[in-house]
Design a protein around this motif. Structure first.
Motif, short mmCIF file in Angstrom:
data_model
loop_
_atom_site.label_atom_id
_atom_site.label_comp_id
_atom_site.label_asym_id
_atom_site.label_seq_id
_atom_site.Cartn_x
_atom_site.Cartn_y
_atom_site.Cartn_z
N ALA A 106 -7.02 4.01 -13.33
CA ALA A 106 -6.23 3.93 -12.10
C ALA A 106 -5.33 2.70 -12.21
O ALA A 106 -5.67 1.72 -12.88
N PRO A 107 -4.14 2.72 -11.57
CA PRO A 107 -3.24 1.57 -11.66
C PRO A 107 -3.89 0.27 -11.17
O PRO A 107 -4.89 0.29 -10.47
N ARG A 108 -3.25 -0.82 -11.55
CA ARG A 108 -3.85 -2.14 -11.33
C ARG A 108 -4.12 -2.46 -9.87
O ARG A 108 -5.19 -2.97 -9.53
N ASP A 109 -3.15 -2.18 -9.00
CA ASP A 109 -3.34 -2.56 -7.60
C ASP A 109 -4.55 -1.82 -7.02
O ASP A 109 -5.37 -2.40 -6.31
N ILE A 110 -4.67 -0.54 -7.39
CA ILE A 110 -5.76 0.27 -6.85
C ILE A 110 -7.11 -0.18 -7.40
O ILE A 110 -8.08 -0.34 -6.66
N ALA A 111 -7.16 -0.43 -8.70
CA ALA A 111 -8.41 -0.88 -9.31
C ALA A 111 -8.84 -2.23 -8.75
O ALA A 111 -10.03 -2.49 -8.55
N SER A 112 -7.88 -3.12 -8.49
CA SER A 112 -8.21 -4.44 -7.96
C SER A 112 -8.77 -4.34 -6.55
O SER A 112 -9.79 -4.96 -6.23
N ARG A 113 -8.11 -3.57 -5.72
CA ARG A 113 -8.59 -3.45 -4.34
C ARG A 113 -9.96 -2.82 -4.29
O ARG A 113 -10.81 -3.21 -3.51
N ALA A 114 -10.18 -1.82 -5.18
CA ALA A 114 -11.49 -1.17 -5.20
C ALA A 114 -12.58 -2.16 -5.59
O ALA A 114 -13.69 -2.14 -5.04
N ALA A 115 -12.28 -3.08 -6.50
CA ALA A 115 -13.26 -4.09 -6.90
C ALA A 115 -13.55 -5.04 -5.73
O ALA A 115 -14.70 -5.40 -5.47
N GLY A 140 2.08 -0.65 -2.88
CA GLY A 140 1.67 -1.21 -4.17
C GLY A 140 0.67 -2.33 -3.99
O GLY A 140 -0.36 -2.18 -3.35
N CYS A 141 1.03 -3.50 -4.56
CA CYS A 141 0.13 -4.65 -4.51
C CYS A 141 0.12 -5.32 -3.15
O CYS A 141 -0.71 -6.18 -2.89
N HIS A 142 1.10 -4.98 -2.32
CA HIS A 142 1.17 -5.62 -1.01
C HIS A 142 0.36 -4.78 -0.03
O HIS A 142 0.81 -3.72 0.42
N PHE A 143 -0.84 -5.22 0.28
CA PHE A 143 -1.73 -4.45 1.14
C PHE A 143 -1.86 -5.14 2.48
O PHE A 143 -2.46 -6.20 2.59
N ARG A 144 -1.24 -4.53 3.49
CA ARG A 144 -1.37 -5.05 4.85
C ARG A 144 -2.52 -4.30 5.50
O ARG A 144 -2.49 -3.08 5.61
N GLU A 145 -3.51 -5.03 5.95
CA GLU A 145 -4.71 -4.39 6.51
C GLU A 145 -4.37 -3.49 7.69
O GLU A 145 -5.07 -2.51 7.97
N GLU A 146 -3.27 -3.82 8.38
CA GLU A 146 -2.89 -3.01 9.54
C GLU A 146 -2.35 -1.65 9.14
O GLU A 146 -2.21 -0.77 9.99
N SER A 147 -2.01 -1.47 7.86
CA SER A 147 -1.35 -0.24 7.46
C SER A 147 -2.13 0.43 6.32
O SER A 147 -1.84 0.22 5.15
N TYR A 171 -20.15 4.35 -10.35
CA TYR A 171 -18.91 4.27 -11.13
C TYR A 171 -17.78 4.56 -10.16
O TYR A 171 -17.27 5.69 -10.09
N TYR A 172 -17.44 3.54 -9.37
CA TYR A 172 -16.62 3.81 -8.18
C TYR A 172 -15.20 4.28 -8.49
O TYR A 172 -14.63 5.04 -7.72
N LEU A 173 -14.62 3.84 -9.61
CA LEU A 173 -13.25 4.31 -9.91
C LEU A 173 -13.28 5.79 -10.28
O LEU A 173 -12.42 6.57 -9.86
N THR A 221 2.99 -9.52 -5.48
CA THR A 221 2.20 -10.26 -6.45
C THR A 221 1.19 -9.32 -7.08
O THR A 221 0.47 -8.64 -6.37
N GLN A 222 1.16 -9.28 -8.39
CA GLN A 222 0.17 -8.40 -9.01
C GLN A 222 -1.15 -9.11 -9.23
O GLN A 222 -1.20 -10.19 -9.80
N ILE A 223 -2.20 -8.46 -8.75
CA ILE A 223 -3.55 -8.96 -8.97
C ILE A 223 -4.16 -8.05 -10.04
O ILE A 223 -4.32 -6.87 -9.82
N HIS A 224 -4.44 -8.62 -11.18
CA HIS A 224 -4.92 -7.82 -12.30
C HIS A 224 -6.42 -7.59 -12.16
O HIS A 224 -7.17 -8.52 -11.92
N PRO A 225 -6.85 -6.34 -12.35
CA PRO A 225 -8.27 -6.05 -12.08
C PRO A 225 -9.25 -6.58 -13.11
O PRO A 225 -10.43 -6.77 -12.79
N THR A 226 -8.83 -6.81 -14.34
CA THR A 226 -9.83 -7.16 -15.36
C THR A 226 -9.66 -8.58 -15.88
O THR A 226 -9.08 -8.79 -16.94
N CYS A 227 -10.18 -9.54 -15.13
CA CYS A 227 -10.17 -10.93 -15.58
C CYS A 227 -11.60 -11.45 -15.59
O CYS A 227 -12.47 -10.89 -14.93
#
Lengths: 261, 653
Positions: free
Chosen positions: B344-353, B597-604, B331-333, B279-285
């Motif tokens: 930075a790609p969407r998944d990375i920018a979203s997680r950073a936010a 990618g967008c699938h972020f398992r906290e264990e990994s 300016y964290y990114l 699932t893509q979580i878009h960073p800029t909404c």
């Protein structure tokens, strides 16, 4: 805030329809107009009453699905805004709002605030395209388009087909809708070969659909959520006039060649 | 070769199951060309004898219907909207990628292919992605020929801009309304075919089931949304171009009606579902403003070309943004990903936010927001230049929030935007049900575990204009015309099943509204199957979702009336399907214990909190087979091989 809503209710195309008054209570200023209607509908469902049917989809002001009259103004009081992007901060507490569907002969009511806008699709079918079958294109940069023309074509192409122009026009004319497509395609080099046939065919389709004539009142442009200009109507009229001369020439050529042509 | 040999059929015993992607042999740059020659053709005179049912009229559906109509097939196209022009492709803002290298900045088909495979975190099929990059060039040509008013330079040539995950400028755009203009191009091509009589359009018709006869997709069952009539339609092949399922989260950037019903019913009729958890979580909404919020609004990723993302450096700094000096800003990114920075790609920018907000450094009400600041760009380029590029986006932001982004930095937060998962398809875009083709966002194919910006429009149009017209013809030529009688028992049975379900929904007459169930499901999905996932959370959701589903079927309130417009009935059917799909998404997320990618398992994760892939165990497509029991689907794996893009950790630092 609390509001009094007088809403047009009509079960189906065959029903006569009537206004029904509802109260909208505890509405937040940050809600959109459609979210306010969602709240009213949730309450109606809770009471076992039928919710108000209205059309909507993207809720970002781009799909063109939503639209109705609020106190006699298409899409309500904010300029350049569809009802889905209209926010309740535009209204004061205790306001009384009359909500009714687009009214036009060519747009019969389907239910409540939903109307049938198929006539618009049929106008496009009549010529609102460039005949460019898939695979036949040359390199994109082989066609140069002056930036000014391209920008203006875009301004016209921004039409979302919501129908507010028709609803606002005292004649229920579809000139602004038709002119925006005629101009978008007529300004581009790719659109030149079909330019005059297009305008003739689309205007003929518009008349067939029983839209009214344009008398230059300008209500359409005033309510257009995309700010499409009346200029496009005059441009379409110019093309239509030219087309009528060109048409005659072609007619002469055809008759000179005999019926077999 | 008969019809059965060329399709990936379901074997009786799951142990024998072979997912055959049908990737043509040969070097990657020759596969599509060679395949083109190997495919069988239907002669022009015979095409009208074949009927193709196209469900959906967005970019993929409208393009496919128009292109198939141009070829001379008998096409019937279905949409639940009042007009094909309403499809949600229309809301795409930013642009469409194409490897034209008009900028002389080192772009090429191979680079677009490489960026897309890497952007998808090595979870897409190389051959499909290469074909997509090849076709990107033809798409721009086709769209210009149709009169799509792309942005241009003063010399009359096409303008481009940069997008996330790329270091070249290959994104073509039409202000902030690229999706609208591309869709209208496809819509106009479709209307032209309707006018010519090759395509019949069925509006306000919602597909509620797929009809399979002798193992082949042969029809669909629809409900007329005005009269309530249940009707079946017979064809030689079915194309589903019905979009994604991000609305399973209730709040998403998808349109309100976007739903999974068509693909979900096809899944239950035998089509495998690929990678449902991606699932893509878009960073800029635009951040959530209140409880009654009905949907989220995206601000195009293109804004990150000129906007800089930041939050206060210290927790508790509540000063207005213009009073926080540069030294007090993070300016964290730019800090964490110096080479890509704000792009930075969407998944990375979203997680950073999410990370900075979890540290309580978020801004705005509830602390769920970060700044997207244009001050520097306005100083450098002037306000008119910014208005020219993003005017409509700034206007939209102001309409929704009441703030002008020319003066105050925008506040943004990630939101669910797109689903990379979808029905599994082979190289020909055919699902595991022969004759059922799936295009656009509805299939799982080309984006792997993360889609790069400006790639969705590219994929939808590649599928619709260029791939399906060839591969579908090949299928029809091999299958041959076989008539299915309109009275066939399979059609009657599917119609009866649809009718029974509608009746059942109307008869529940419970206490809770459809929306209240949908919101609750969305909350569960967002909390446990959203931006970060873990074993315990997913297991919890897997207990809660079936409970919620049971409650729905006991206590939902759908008002009577099947012979007229009944919007709560329409929504109830869609939510019922989301309540099933949500469970499969959690199951998929649970089995994939790696992050990708967008699938972020906290264990990994790596020591510095980046996604940690496990190529040894998870370099496969997860394709799920419905077994009749929702909780126990069969998992099939299509292994992924990387010959051209070297499997490597994905770093944008």
């Amino acid at each position: 805030m609390n509001l009094i809503l007088k809403v047009w209710r009509q079960k189906s195309a065959h029903d006569r329809g009537r206004f029904v008054t509802y109260e909208a209570k505890g509405i937040g200023a940050e809600m959109s107009f459609l979210e306010m209607l969602d709240v009213v509908n949730e309450e109606l469902v809770g009471r076992g009453e039928e919710p108000i049917a209205f059309e909507h989809d993207c809720r970002e002001g781009i799909c063109g699905a939503c639209g109705f009259m609020i106190n006699g103004v298409a899409h309500g009081p904010e300029r350049g805004t569809t009802v889905c992007q209209l926010h309740m901060r535009s209204f004061r507490d205790g306001a009384r709002l009359t909500i009714e569907p687009w009214r036009a002969r060519a747009f019969p009511v389907v239910k409540d605030l939903i109307v049938d806008r198929d006539a618009f699709d049929r106008i496009i079918q009549a010529g609102g395209f460039i005949s460019a079958p898939t695979g036949s294109a040359t390199d994109a940069n082989a066609i140069l388009v002056p930036k000014e023309d391209s920008d203006r074509a875009f301004d016209a192409a921004a039409c979302i087909g919501c129908g507010a122009c028709v609803a606002a026009c005292p004649n229920a004319s579809a000139m602004l809708f038709t002119a925006s497509k005629v101009t978008h395609l007529g300004l581009l080099p790719q659109g030149q070969p079909e330019r005059y046939d297009r305008v003739r065919d689309m205007v003929a389709a518009m008349d067939r659909e029983m839209f009214g004539s344009c008398t230059n009142i300008g209500e359409c442009a005033a309510v257009c959520p995309k700010g499409i200009s009346l200029y496009f109507i005059s441009r379409m009229n110019r093309d239509l006039l030219t087309a009528s001369f060109k048409g005659r020439e072609r007619f002469k050529a055809l008759t000179a060649a005999g019926p077999a042509a | 070769m008969g019809a059965e040999a060329q399709v990936g059929r379901l074997a009786a015993d799951p142990a024998d199951y072979r997912l055959d992607a049908k990737i043509p042999p040969g070097p990657i740059e020759q596969k599509w060309d060679r395949h083109g020659f190997d495919m069988k053709l239907v002669s022009p005179a015979n095409r009208r004898r074949y009927t193709v049912l196209v469900v959906g009229s967005g970019l993929a559906g409208a393009a496919a219907a128009a292109a198939l109509g141009e070829l001379g097939y008998t096409v019937r196209c279905f949409s639940y909207h009042d007009s094909p022009r309403r499809a949600h492709s229309i809301a795409a803002q930013g642009g469409i990628n194409a490897a034209k290298n008009y900028r002389n900045d080192g772009d090429s088909v191979f680079r677009l292919f490489y960026d897309t495979v890497r952007g998808g975190d090595f979870r897409a099929r190389e051959a499909n992605v290469y074909r997509l990059a090849e076709l990107s060039v033809n798409i721009i040509d086709q769209c210009v020929a149709q009169g799509v008013p792309f942005a241009r330079e003063y010399g009359g040539l096409l303008d481009t801009r940069s997008f996330g995950g790329a270091q070249v400028s290959r994104t073509f755009y039409a202000r902030g309304q690229t999706g609208q203009q591309l869709l209208l191009g496809a819509y106009q091509a479709l209307e032209r075919q309707i006018g010519l009589g090759t395509v019949t359009m069925h509006t306000r018709a919602e597909m509620l089931d797929l009809v399979v006869v002798d193992g082949r997709a042969r029809g669909i069952v629809t409900r007329n949304l005005v009269t309530g009539a249940i009707e079946s339609h017979v064809g030689d092949a079915v194309v589903l171009a019905t979009g994604g399922y991000a609305n399973v989260f209730y709040l998403s950037t998808n349109a309100k009606a976007s739903n999974a019903t068509a693909i979900w019913r096809a899944h239950k009729r035998g089509a495998l579902f690929g990678n449902p958890c991606y699932t893509q979580i878009h960073p800029t909404c635009i951040p959530v403003s209140g409880d009654h919020q009905s949907k989220l609004t995206l601000m195009s990723e293109s804004l990150r070309n000129d906007g800089r993302v930041w939050v206060p450096k210290t927790v508790g700094d509540t000063r207005p943004p213009d009073q926080i000096p540069v030294g007090g800003r993070d300016y964290y990114l730019e800090r964490k990903y110096p080479s890509y920075g704000n792009l930075a790609p969407r998944d990375i920018a979203s997680r950073a936010a999410k990370e900075v907000c979890d540290e309580k450094r978020g801004v705005g009400p509830g602390g769920r927001g970060v700044y997207l600041d244009f001050t520097d760009a306005i100083q450098r380029l002037g306000e008119p230049a910014i208005r020219e590029k993003y005017g409509n986006l700034f206007d939209m932001y102001e309409r929704i929030t009441g703030e002008s982004a020319y003066r105050i930095p925008m506040r943004i937060y990630p939101a669910v935007h797109y689903t990379m998962g979808g029905l599994w398809v082979d190289y020909n875009l055919m699902s595991t049900v022969p004759g059922l083709f799936v295009a656009g966002e509805a299939n799982f194919s080309d984006h792997g575990a993360n889609r790069l910006g400006a790639s969705a429009l590219m994929q939808g149009l590649a599928d619709g204009y260029f791939i399906l017209p060839s591969t579908l013809g090949d299928y029809l030529a091999r299958a041959g015309p076989v008539t299915v009688d309109a009275g066939h028992p399979a059609l009657r049975a599917a119609e009866a099943a649809v009718r029974e379900r509608v009746t059942r929904l109307l008869a529940i007459n419970g206490k809770r509204s459809v929306d209240s169930f949908h919101r609750e499901l969305g909350q569960l999905m967002w909390n446990y199957c959203g931006m970060a996932r873990n074993d315990a959370g997913l297991r919890y959701a897997l207990v809660k979702i079936p409970e919620l589903r049971a409650a729905f079927w006991e206590n939902v309130r759908v008002l009577e009336g099947n012979e007229e417009v009944n919007q709560s009935l329409e929504r109830a059917g869609r939510v019922a399907d989301f309540l099933e799909l949500g469970e499969l998404m959690c199951l998929d997320a649970l089995q994939r214990t790696e992050s990708c990618g967008c699938h972020f398992r906290e264990e990994s994760q790596t020591p510095d909190g980046e996604a940690l892939r496990d190529d040894e165990h998870f370099a496969y497509v997860a394709a799920w087979e419905y077994t009749g029991t929702l909780a126990r689907p069969n998992l099939h794996k299509e292994p992924l091989h990387f010959e051209y893009v070297h499997l490597a950790p994905r770093s944008y630092k």
